[in-house]
Design an enzyme around this catalytic site. Structure first.
Site: not given
Length: 662
Positions: A442, A515, A517, A519
């Site tokens: 990402e 990541d 998280d 997102d």
């Protein structure tokens, strides 16, 4: 030569007639259950339920039953009750000392589905199913209501515990009731039937035969927290596949105003066919076909006959309406994005392999095409507005196809041509695919750290710009024009969908690294959706993985630990830091914040990292087919174009949310 033979021949003294083991009755089933139900895993466990349910469904299809009751009991046993004819209980002519019921329950290849008189069509495992379930059950109790009398007999592990007994009169009852509990010696002490899987199995059977009513009952003790399986539900769908199609497509808009639904008898009393088809505006289609209520995920001759009838009717309508462009339309233009439900009931079906994934009966092509063609002609000509809208849509697709031949799926270039790779790809130096990996990362920042921390010989890095296109809700044009998707296809080199070639895949592992998280999880979901819809074989063959980067760094006095999430962080603090020690805790906002060394140590080093393997259900068993069907439906529901489906999903599960970290 004889001396040589005698000198080298092995000693045979321990190999005699005593060495030959003879397994009698149902002993072979318990000795080698995989030969009869495919194994002893969860799918095989639920296949036992399918065998008993299929027998009751065969009674319904034959016209002798219209009601089935399925009870999921508190002890994880299953009761399946129908109001059919009831298994015969009179003495068997070949075995006069045994009832026909006991013959069926204790002898393989015995039953009423061989001669062709008791059942015209059937979907069960002929002459094997009930005896196999009996052999693999810790307990099985069968009750037969027949000729206004009630009979009962109990079994355990394939052997009768009691003789067949006359319980009493049953003037208002008929049919068969079977209650069984799988044997933990075969399936494991912690293996229990799953109520939601059994419920979904029952629901699909109710859709497939519109004359049946299936009453579902479930003991509340077997439901875990969050399980939405109903405690009681009557499953009755009077419109059959029309109801099934409406259930699948929900509120999605369609090109045609009304779906094409119908049923017809096959010629020469060979059976019948039922169908339901519509064309969604989002072009996210599917084709679910069945033969004698058994799902056929790879299609077969019944699908070929059905599709041949439809394309013939459409072309003839276009010719009659003097629409010249109708001649360029192909079956792919017309049907590749349609939502199709097809069910046939035929005598003596032939399937490919033991798992019945594909119908191969040659006669099904002609029989289905003949039965459907007249109905389709009538459907098109009686509503010209609807037919013209559909034909216009199909012609547009045909013209688009002709203009975009160059946009066929990207395949790996041949060795004689220069290999074209995306500019942002940092490829590995090893030429062979074995032991190589590509990290789909990402963002450029994380991509930079990954490139510095990788093993250049076996690890490649492909950075992507944020969230890729959601292929589940995008048109074919948008998918083909998306640069991120083009880059992935070029880097992998294996092609997609029907053009997928395993031998052209350039890497052994494809690792999604985002990541740690929300997102990042969203991006990973979009990527998994892409691979699931465009490269399912890549997942089936075990190539797709998800990296697990840490969310926290915990440091104190030279000690450094990495935690995957809050729970992992609390565990490390409690274990490693005692007393008044207060370590420094830092939360990574993303992969880009990690140094190349940190990313290597925690996420990329093969010795230290943890990878999650992405898997999809196998279709080698009935249970696997049902799970694969449900997986496709859930992906469509949660990732497709219809926002109402996602909203409903969120509302249903909102009560389980305990805390929102906002």
């Amino acid at each position: 030569m004889s001396d040589l033979f005698e000198a080298t021949a092995p000693v045979m003294s321990d190999y005699s007639a005593k060495s030959i083991e003879v397994l009698e009755g149902l002993e072979p089933v318990r000795h080698r259950p995989g030969m009869y139900i495919g194994g002893t895993d969860e799918q095989a466990l639920h296949h036992l339920v399918a065998e008993i349910l299929d027998n009751s469904m065969d009674e319904a299809v034959a016209g002798y039953a219209n009601h089935i009751e399925i009870k999921f009991n508190a002890d994880y046993s299953i009761s399946i009750i129908d109001n059919g004819r009831g298994i015969p209980v009179d003495p068997h002519p070949k075995y006069p000392n045994m009832s026909a019921l006991e013959v069926i329950l204790t002898m393989l290849h015995s039953g009423g589905k061989f001669g062709g008189n008791a059942y015209k069509v059937s979907g069960g495992l002929h002459g094997v199913g009930l005896s196999v379930v009996n052999a693999l059950s810790e307990s099985l109790v069968v009750e037969i209501a027949r000729d206004k009398k009630l009979y009962r007999q109990a079994y355990s592990k394939g052997k009768p515990l009691t003789a067949l007994e006359l319980v009493g009169n049953a003037p208002n009852r008929r049919g068969t009731s079977i209650t069984f509990k799988p044997d933990p010696e075969i399936f494991g002490v912690n293996s229990n039937l799953n109520p939601n899987k059994v419920y979904r199995m029952a629901r699909s059977k109710a859709f497939l035969f519109k004359g049946i009513r299936i009453l579902w009952k479930c003991a509340p003790e077997v439901l875990s927290e969050g399980d939405v399986t109903p405690l009681e539900m009557e499953l009755h769908f009077p419109n059959g596949l029309r109801d099934f199609l409406n259930y699948q497509i929900g509120a999605r808009a369609t090109i045609n105003r009304t779906p094409f639904c119908g049923d017809a008898e096959l010629a020469n009393d060979e059976g019948k066919v039922e169908w339901a088809i519509t064309w969604p505006e989002d072009e996210n289609g599917f084709c679910y076909s069945y033969c004698n209520t058994v799902v056929t995920p790879q299609g077969g001759t019944h699908e070929l006959g059905f599709k041949a009838a439809l394309i013939r009717s459409l072309k003839e309508y276009g010719e009659m309406a003097n629409i010249k462009k109708a001649s360029i339309v192909t079956a792919e233009d017309f049907l590749s994005n349609a939502c199709i439900m097809l069910s046939v009931f035929i005598r003596d079906p032939q399937f490919q392999g033991q798992t019945k994934d594909k119908l191969t009966s040659p006669k099904a092509v002609r029989l289905v095409e003949q039965a459907v063609k007249d109905s389709c002609d009538h459907w098109l000509t009686q509503d010209t507005e609807n037919a013209n809208a559909l034909l216009e849509y199909v012609i547009e697709r045909a013209e688009s196809r002709r203009k975009k031949k160059e946009e066929k799926i990207l395949n790996r270039k041949t060795p004689t041509k220069k290999l074209r790779l995306p500019g942002k790809l940092a490829d590995c130096t090893q030429a062979a695919a074995e032991n190589t990996e590509i990290f789909i990362v990402e963002g450029d920042s994380a991509g930079g750290s990954a490139k510095q921390g990788r093993d250049r010989f076996t690890q490649a890095i492909l950075p992507l710009r944020g969230k890729i296109l959601n292929v589940a809700s995008a048109s074919l044009d948008k998918i083909l024009q998306n640069q991120e998707i083009k880059d992935m296809c070029e880097a992998l080199g294996c092609g997609v969908k029907e053009n997928y070639r395993e031998e052209n895949l350039r890497y052994e592992k494809i690792i999604i690294m985002t990541d740690a998280d929300v997102d990042g999880a969203h991006i990973a979901s979009l990527l998994m959706t892409f691979f699931y819809q465009q490269m399912p074989k890549l997942i089936e063959n075990g190539h797709l993985y998800i990296a697990t980067p840490p969310l926290y760094k915990i440091a104190n006095g030279g000690k450094i630990f990495y935690a995957q999430d809050d729970e992992d962080k609390d565990r490390i603090l409690a274990k490693e830091f005692k007393g008044n020690v207060k370590p420094e805790i830092s939360r990574f906002k993303g992969l880009g914040e990690m140094s190349a060394q940190q990313l290597k140590e925690t996420t990329m080093d093969k010795k230290n990292r943890t990878l999650l393997k992405v898997m999809i259900p196998s279709t080698n068993t009935e249970e696997g087919k049902e799970e694969a069907f449900e997986t496709r439906r859930q992906v469509e529901r949660l990732m497709g174009k219809n926002p109402e489906s996602r909203f409903k999903f969120i509302i249903e599960r909102a009560k389980f949310v305990e805390d929102l970290d906002i």
